[in-house]
Write a protein that holds these residues in place. Structure first.
Motif, short mmCIF file in Angstrom:
data_model
loop_
_atom_site.label_atom_id
_atom_site.label_comp_id
_atom_site.label_asym_id
_atom_site.label_seq_id
_atom_site.Cartn_x
_atom_site.Cartn_y
_atom_site.Cartn_z
N GLY A 84 1.08 -1.23 0.30
CA GLY A 84 -0.07 -0.07 -0.20
C GLY A 84 0.32 1.27 -0.43
N ILE A 85 1.79 1.02 0.76
CA ILE A 85 2.63 2.42 0.88
C ILE A 85 3.33 2.31 -0.39
CG2 ILE A 85 4.69 3.41 1.99
CD1 ILE A 85 3.93 1.35 4.42
N SER A 86 4.22 0.93 -0.48
CA SER A 86 5.26 1.36 -2.55
C SER A 86 3.73 1.99 -3.50
CB SER A 86 5.16 -0.42 -2.65
OG SER A 86 5.84 -0.06 -4.05
N ARG A 87 3.03 2.08 -3.57
CA ARG A 87 1.96 1.90 -4.80
C ARG A 87 1.47 3.39 -4.14
NH1 ARG A 87 -2.29 -3.05 -3.60
NH2 ARG A 87 -2.15 -4.11 -4.50
N ARG A 88 1.29 4.53 -3.11
CA ARG A 88 1.58 6.13 -3.08
C ARG A 88 2.48 6.49 -3.01
NH1 ARG A 88 -2.49 8.11 0.17
NH2 ARG A 88 -1.98 10.74 0.85
N ILE A 89 3.86 5.83 -2.87
CA ILE A 89 5.17 6.12 -3.05
C ILE A 89 5.04 6.32 -4.82
CG2 ILE A 89 7.78 5.78 -3.96
CD1 ILE A 89 7.68 5.32 -0.65
N LEU A 90 4.73 5.88 -5.45
CA LEU A 90 4.91 5.48 -6.73
C LEU A 90 4.18 6.75 -7.20
CD1 LEU A 90 5.69 1.61 -7.59
CD2 LEU A 90 7.19 2.91 -8.07
N PHE A 91 2.98 6.32 -6.83
CA PHE A 91 1.69 7.52 -7.69
C PHE A 91 2.39 8.77 -7.44
CE2 PHE A 91 -1.29 10.64 -6.78
CZ PHE A 91 -1.49 10.57 -8.04
N LEU A 92 2.82 8.95 -6.30
CA LEU A 92 3.53 10.48 -6.04
C LEU A 92 5.02 10.32 -6.85
CD1 LEU A 92 3.07 10.89 -2.08
CD2 LEU A 92 1.78 12.01 -4.04
N ASN A 93 5.62 9.03 -6.90
CA ASN A 93 6.62 9.31 -7.57
C ASN A 93 6.66 10.00 -9.15
OD1 ASN A 93 9.22 8.89 -8.32
ND2 ASN A 93 8.41 8.07 -10.13
N GLY A 94 5.64 9.95 -9.83
CA GLY A 94 4.60 10.63 -10.52
C GLY A 94 4.56 12.13 -10.70
N CYS A 95 3.94 12.80 -9.55
CA CYS A 95 3.28 13.70 -9.27
C CYS A 95 4.49 14.95 -9.76
CB CYS A 95 3.36 13.74 -8.72
SG CYS A 95 0.92 12.58 -8.73
N ARG A 96 4.75 16.07 -10.18
CA ARG A 96 5.16 16.75 -10.11
C ARG A 96 5.43 18.19 -8.78
NH1 ARG A 96 8.45 17.25 -14.29
NH2 ARG A 96 7.76 16.60 -16.40
N ASP A 97 4.02 18.19 -8.23
CA ASP A 97 4.48 19.18 -7.11
C ASP A 97 3.89 18.44 -5.95
OD1 ASP A 97 1.84 17.32 -7.77
OD2 ASP A 97 0.44 19.12 -6.63
N SER A 98 4.87 17.03 -6.02
CA SER A 98 5.18 16.45 -4.67
C SER A 98 6.69 16.18 -4.22
CB SER A 98 4.63 15.02 -5.61
OG SER A 98 4.92 14.29 -3.89
N GLU A 99 6.77 15.91 -3.13
CA GLU A 99 7.83 15.89 -2.75
C GLU A 99 8.50 14.86 -3.76
OE1 GLU A 99 9.22 16.32 1.39
OE2 GLU A 99 6.92 16.80 2.03
N MET A 100 8.27 13.10 -3.86
CA MET A 100 8.19 12.15 -4.25
C MET A 100 8.94 12.00 -5.88
SD MET A 100 8.48 10.27 -1.40
CE MET A 100 8.50 9.29 -2.70
N PHE A 101 8.30 13.56 -6.65
CA PHE A 101 9.15 13.44 -7.71
C PHE A 101 9.99 13.09 -8.43
CE2 PHE A 101 9.56 15.72 -11.97
CZ PHE A 101 8.76 14.97 -12.72
N GLY A 102 10.11 12.10 -8.92
CA GLY A 102 11.35 11.52 -9.45
C GLY A 102 12.31 10.69 -8.83
#
Length: 198
Positions: free
Chosen positions: A104-122
């Motif tokens: 569940g956490i992995s899915r959230r991280i992967l989703f946010l990895n693609g969101c430009r306005d997220s700290e997780m981007f890239g």
């Protein structure tokens, strides 16, 4: 370089907080977990938690950093004599199996990895770059076709990872052996056109 006692204590506190957050996110979900609960579970003060992680999203960043560090350590342990395509298979198995307990956490991280306005981007780019190095090596060794771009092959590999995280709804109920067999079958199908002699 030898780690000082203070640095060791800081590292242990950080790990306790991340471990507590992963358990709570898994049990109650990211949205329903409060920072206070993470601090209590990690047995640290809220102020201590904020010293390491200024907000809840930064716990996800810390988790991704841990995943990346663990992945890099696994890759460094490969036998240099091993075929590069075997390394790729082993790396993908490790990545998927490592995410199962906290999918569940992995899915959230992967989703946010693609969101430009997220700290997780890239944030997943380090892992992608490791696969890119292995793919280029497989091409150099004549295992993968050189006329294919390394980027396309890496995209296929990342596709396998995303499928395992978002499409395998039974991932948490599969045995490790079932999961490994499924990963290998999907990698075989996905990479069949990449091999020189297959």
């Amino acid at each position: 370089m030898v780690e000082s006692r203070r640095e060791a204590n800081k590292r242990k506190s950080r790990q306790k907080i991340l471990k507590a957050s992963r358990r709570l996110f898994k049990e109650y979900g990211y949205e329903n977990t409060m920072i206070e609960e993470v601090a209590a579970k990690a047995e640290v003060s809220k102020a201590t938690l904020y010293n390491y992680f200024p907000n809840k999203d930064s716990l996800l960043v810390g988790t991704m950093d841990d995943v990346t560090e663990s992945f890099e350590k696994f890759i460094r342990g490969f036998d240099p004599q091993m075929r590069t395509d075997e390394k790729i298979y082993m790396a993908m198995k490790f990545l998927i199996l490592d995410s199962i307990p906290f999918v569940g956490i992995s899915r959230r991280i992967l989703f946010l990895n693609g969101c430009r306005d997220s700290e997780m981007f890239g944030k997943a780019n380090t892992i992608k770059n490791i696969f890119d190095v292995m793919v280029k090596q497989a091409q150099k060794e004549g295992i993968f076709k050189s006329e294919l771009t390394d980027k396309d092959i890496v995209d296929e590999l990342m596709g396998v990872y995303l499928i395992s995280q978002f499409q395998w709804t039974d991932l948490e109920t599969m045995t490790e052996e079932e999961c490994i067999q499924r990963i290998e079958r999907l990698l075989d199908l996905t990479l069949a056109g990449c091999y020189v002699n297959k």
